[in-house]
Design an enzyme around this catalytic site. Structure first.
Site, PDB file in Angstrom:
ATOM      1  N   GLY A  10       0.822  -1.203   0.000  1.00 47.69           N
ATOM      2  CA  GLY A  10       0.000   0.000   0.000  1.00 47.69           C
ATOM      3  C   GLY A  10       0.864   1.264   0.000  1.00 47.69           C
ATOM      4  O   GLY A  10       2.097   1.194  -0.062  1.00 47.69           O
ATOM      5  N   ASP A  30       1.247  -8.732   2.401  1.00 46.17           N
ATOM      6  CA  ASP A  30       0.023  -8.070   1.896  1.00 46.17           C
ATOM      7  C   ASP A  30      -0.863  -9.139   1.281  1.00 46.17           C
ATOM      8  O   ASP A  30      -0.470 -10.303   1.191  1.00 46.17           O
ATOM      9  CB  ASP A  30       0.373  -6.972   0.870  1.00 46.17           C
ATOM     10  N   ALA A  63      -5.099  -1.992   6.026  1.00 40.91           N
ATOM     11  CA  ALA A  63      -6.408  -1.501   6.467  1.00 40.91           C
ATOM     12  C   ALA A  63      -7.332  -1.406   5.270  1.00 40.91           C
ATOM     13  O   ALA A  63      -6.888  -1.405   4.121  1.00 40.91           O
ATOM     14  CB  ALA A  63      -6.264  -0.115   7.104  1.00 40.91           C
ATOM     15  N   THR A  65      -9.115   1.323   3.678  1.00 43.26           N
ATOM     16  CA  THR A  65      -8.925   2.777   3.826  1.00 43.26           C
ATOM     17  C   THR A  65      -9.915   3.607   3.009  1.00 43.26           C
ATOM     18  O   THR A  65      -9.887   4.827   3.089  1.00 43.26           O
ATOM     19  CB  THR A  65      -7.494   3.163   3.399  1.00 43.26           C
ATOM     20  N   ASP A 105      -6.882  10.291  12.155  1.00 42.23           N
ATOM     21  CA  ASP A 105      -7.547  11.476  12.705  1.00 42.23           C
ATOM     22  C   ASP A 105      -9.074  11.291  12.724  1.00 42.23           C
ATOM     23  O   ASP A 105      -9.768  11.972  13.476  1.00 42.23           O
ATOM     24  CB  ASP A 105      -7.186  12.718  11.869  1.00 42.23           C
ATOM     25  N   TYR A 128     -15.525   3.986   9.124  1.00 41.43           N
ATOM     26  CA  TYR A 128     -14.066   3.893   9.006  1.00 41.43           C
ATOM     27  C   TYR A 128     -13.419   4.251  10.346  1.00 41.43           C
ATOM     28  O   TYR A 128     -12.622   3.463  10.895  1.00 41.43           O
ATOM     29  CB  TYR A 128     -13.561   4.822   7.884  1.00 41.43           C
ATOM     30  N   TRP A 153      -4.413  12.671   6.432  1.00 43.74           N
ATOM     31  CA  TRP A 153      -4.273  13.220   5.081  1.00 43.74           C
ATOM     32  C   TRP A 153      -2.968  12.778   4.411  1.00 43.74           C
ATOM     33  O   TRP A 153      -2.171  13.603   3.950  1.00 43.74           O
ATOM     34  CB  TRP A 153      -4.361  14.751   5.127  1.00 43.74           C
TER      35      TRP A 153
END
Ligand SMILES: NC(=O)c1ccc[n+]([C@@H]2O[C@H](COP(=O)([O-])OP(=O)(O)OC[C@H]3O[C@@H](n4cnc5c(N)ncnc54)[C@H](OP(=O)(O)O)[C@@H]3O)[C@@H](O)[C@H]2O)c1
Length: 283
Positions: A10, A30, A63, A65, A105, A128, A153
């Protein structure tokens, strides 16, 4: 040290593998790609691999994402982000191996006026964030030697991310509408990877925030990316979140203060703006 990386193909995982390769033995894992195959949602496979490789540290980047995808497929989100982390935490605990889990975050609701510290109470707005928070709790409760590293971000010159999407959109459009009422800290994946590698062997377990320093809105981030790329002819128009409807409500403020690193004198994160030239050069 022998360091096993999940999600190694990733965006962040590939940077972590690169950052590790000169000083450690890397075991990349992975679902697909050129690495050891591991589906973290399958407990048996996780235990088999961990007991065979016997890593001295696990950096857990795997994850689900896709934030809106998590909203549409909550079972899948919990299976990967919560159960997957739980499997890894139990397997690591069984061989006394430390684990660093990467979190987000989006565990916060964004209602705080100031940046969030590691001691603020999470209150995720969507699946999420909730599934990542469940993963954080599994890791922190089940594996004593853990680090949780929340970030925000992420961008890199590879893989799908906001910065590349803006540059791609600018190839065909002269005007881009970008949300201006969500504020956060853009984080260059390579800088986060170096921070994660700096934790290998550290006795200072616990929860950390790591981002590049400074903050901006998505609109300001888009403007800075286009300026750095010399695409100043593209007009960026600020819009409100409600004019960009998505299945997931996102936090208005998700700036993370690096509260834990401040007293350690280790808060060396560079400003997000100063990563942009490197990002553009690496394209
Ligand atoms: N991107 C951001 O802005 C951001 C912000 C804050 C926190 N984070 C966190 O940072 C970490 C890395 O994110 P990223 O942006 O690098 O994500 P990414 O590019 O989507 O990489 C995640 C990797 O995990 C793999 N994966 C998915 N399900 C798996 C499973 N069941 N077993 C094993 N591997 C699996 C993915 O494979 P497939 O591609 O085949 O699904 C992918 O290679 C994640 O924990 C994420 O929550 C990201």
């Amino acid at each position: 040290m022998r360091v096993l990386v999940t999600g190694a193909c990733g965006m962040l995982g590939s940077e972590v593998c690169r950052a590790l390769e000169n000083s450690h033995t890397v075991v990349p894992t992975d679902m697909v790609g050129e690495c050891e195959r591991l589906n973290i949602a399958q407990a048996g496979s996780v235990f088999d691999l961990i007991s065979r490789v016997r890593p001295q540290m696990v950096i857990h980047c795997a994850a689900m994402t896709d934030v809106d995808g998590c909203e549409r497929e909550p079972d899948m989100a919990y299976k990967i982000n919560a159960v997957g982390s739980w499997n890894l935490a139990c397997a690591c605990a069984s061989i006394n191996c430390p684990i660093a889990g990467v979190s987000t975050d989006y565990v916060f609701d964004g209602e705080k006026e100031e940046p969030y510290t590691e001691f603020d109470t999470p209150n995720p707005l969507g699946v999420y964030g909730a599934s990542k928070l469940a993963g954080e709790l599994a890791i922190s409760q089940l594996c004593r030697k853990h680090y949780i590293v929340r970030t925000s971000w992420l961008f890199a010159p590879h893989h799908k991310n906001f910065a590349l999407s803006i540059l791609n959109a600018a190839e065909t459009r002269s005007e881009l509408k970008v949300v201006s009422d969500q504020v956060g800290s853009p984080t260059y994946a390579k800088d986060l990877a170096e921070f994660l590698v700096s934790l290998v062997g550290s006795p200072l377990f616990g929860t950390y925030h790591f981002t590049n320093s400074g903050s901006c809105s998505w609109f300001e981030f888009a403007q800075a990316i286009l300026n750095a790329a010399g695409k100043t002819e593209v007009n960026v128009v600020p819009i409100a979140s409600e004019d960009w409807p998505t299945p997931t409500k996102r936090p208005k403020n998700s700036v993370l203060r690096h509260y834990k690193m401040e007293p350690l004198g280790q808060d060396n994160a560079r400003p997000w703006q100063s990563t942009l030239d490197e990002f553009i050069a690496a394209l």
